[in-house]
Design an enzyme around this catalytic site. Structure first.
Site, PDB file in Angstrom:
ATOM      1  N   GLN A 133      44.183   4.529-118.916  1.00 12.51           N
ATOM      2  CA  GLN A 133      42.807   4.034-118.980  1.00 12.51           C
ATOM      3  C   GLN A 133      41.925   4.800-117.986  1.00 12.51           C
ATOM      4  OE1 GLN A 133      41.427   1.270-120.924  1.00 12.51           O
ATOM      5  NE2 GLN A 133      39.616   2.348-120.224  1.00 12.51           N
ATOM      6  N   CYS A 169      36.921  -1.569-119.885  1.00 14.20           N
ATOM      7  CA  CYS A 169      38.090  -1.015-120.573  1.00 14.20           C
ATOM      8  C   CYS A 169      38.326  -1.678-121.931  1.00 14.20           C
ATOM      9  CB  CYS A 169      39.328  -1.152-119.691  1.00 14.20           C
ATOM     10  SG  CYS A 169      39.668  -2.869-119.223  1.00 14.20           S
TER      11      CYS A 169
END
Ligand code: CP
Ligand code: NVA
Length: 305
Positions: A132, A262
């Protein structure tokens, strides 16, 4: 054996190379010219927790590079229960060329990597989410043309996503501010290890989100209750209430600020719908970059570039 378990041990030069390759791979993909760099390679993916972005971007990315993936739900393998992690790692290493693991405990990833003779990628643990963070850096660089000296303010829980982003920012000469309630900041031990790995890492913690965003280039948030913490949800909802990324907080930040998350998002909790859908938000560009950032990681680990 190379692994991608967290960002802490990797030098800035590697992160730079991965970002450059991710940008190249993104362009190639958009032009319909994906390289065949994973031809003949098989990647095993074991996920103990739900996933949309990580699972699908890995599976799609592997296929686009000419490889194959095998997805196995954690309940099937029962990592560390049906058989030891050492036995799992040594067996799987003979079938596949690499492993992506999404796990409850970072130690699971670390332990598998000790016994695996193929690269292991951490697709999220309780402690970190390094893939991420690579997509986050790629997105920030696309927004501003550079990462150097940019200020990223993470508002919310000092969680897995925040930790990996803080390490990524420290390595890339960026400023990172965590605005979190008392008791939800980074652990002393994490900050200590980061300061050993990155000289002069510019990491600041505060309990004041309004002061934190004053000079922000990026405001980032994530869910208040991560997977595995469901029992704490009620108390977290109360504690984090003053930390919502909403229009009021955005009005305290510079005009050029960009909003990252995210995903998945809980609109009305950590972020307002208006900010998530507003002009400063780049969350879907960020989600898209998971594909390209991870392709660069796969090429690095599995013998491409
Ligand atoms: N951001 C992220 O990792 O999303 P998933 O949990 O859907 O994979
Ligand atoms: N912090 C969140 C991230 C999900 C992508 C979690 O661990 O559930």
């Amino acid at each position: 054996m190379r692994h991608f378990l967290n960002l802490m041990p990797h030098p800035p030069e590697l992160l730079r190379d991965l970002l450059t390759n991710a940008a190249r791979l993104k362009k190639a993909h958009e032009e319909g010219k994906d390289p065949n760099s994973l031809c003949g390679k098989v990647v095993g993916m074991v996920f103990e927790k739900p996933s949309l972005r990580t699972r699908v971007s890995f599976e799609a990315g592997i296929a686009q590079l000419g490889g194959t993936s095998i997805f196995i739900p954690g309940s099937e393998i029962q990592l560390g229960q049906r058989e030891s992690l050492a036995d799992f790692a040594r067996t799987m290493s003979q079938y596949v060329n690499g492993l992506v693991l999404r796990v409850f405990r970072q130690e699971t990833c670390d332990e598998v990597s000790r016994f695996a003779s193929v690269p292991v990628i951490n697709g999220l643990s309780d402690i970190s989410h390094p893939c991420q963070a690579m997509a986050d850096l790629q997105t920030i660089e696309e927004c501003f043309g550079t990462l150097d000296k940019k200020t990223v303010v993470f508002v919310g829980d000092g969680n897995n996503v925040a930790r990996s982003l803080a390490v990524a920012c420290g390595k890339m000469n960026m400023k990172f501010i965590l605005a979190a309630p008392k008791g939800y900041e980074f652990e002393k031990d994490f900050l200590q290890r980061l300061s050993v790995k990155v000289n002069n890492a510019d990491i600041v913690e505060t309990n004041d989100p309004i002061a934190a965003v004053k000079n922000a280039d990026v405001i980032y948030t994530d869910v208040w209750t991560s997977m595995g913490q469901e029992a704490e949800r009620e108390i977290r909802l109360k504690t984090f209430e003053p930390y919502q990324v909403n229009e009021k907080l955005l009005s305290k930040a510079p005009k050029h600020v960009r909003i990252l998350h995210c995903l998945p998002a809980h609109r009305g909790e950590e972020i307002s719908n208006g900010v998530l859908e507003g002009p400063a938000s780049v969350v879907f560009q960020q989600a898209g970059n998971r594909l390209h950032a991870q392709k660069a990681i796969l090429e690095y680990l599995l013998g491409g570039k």
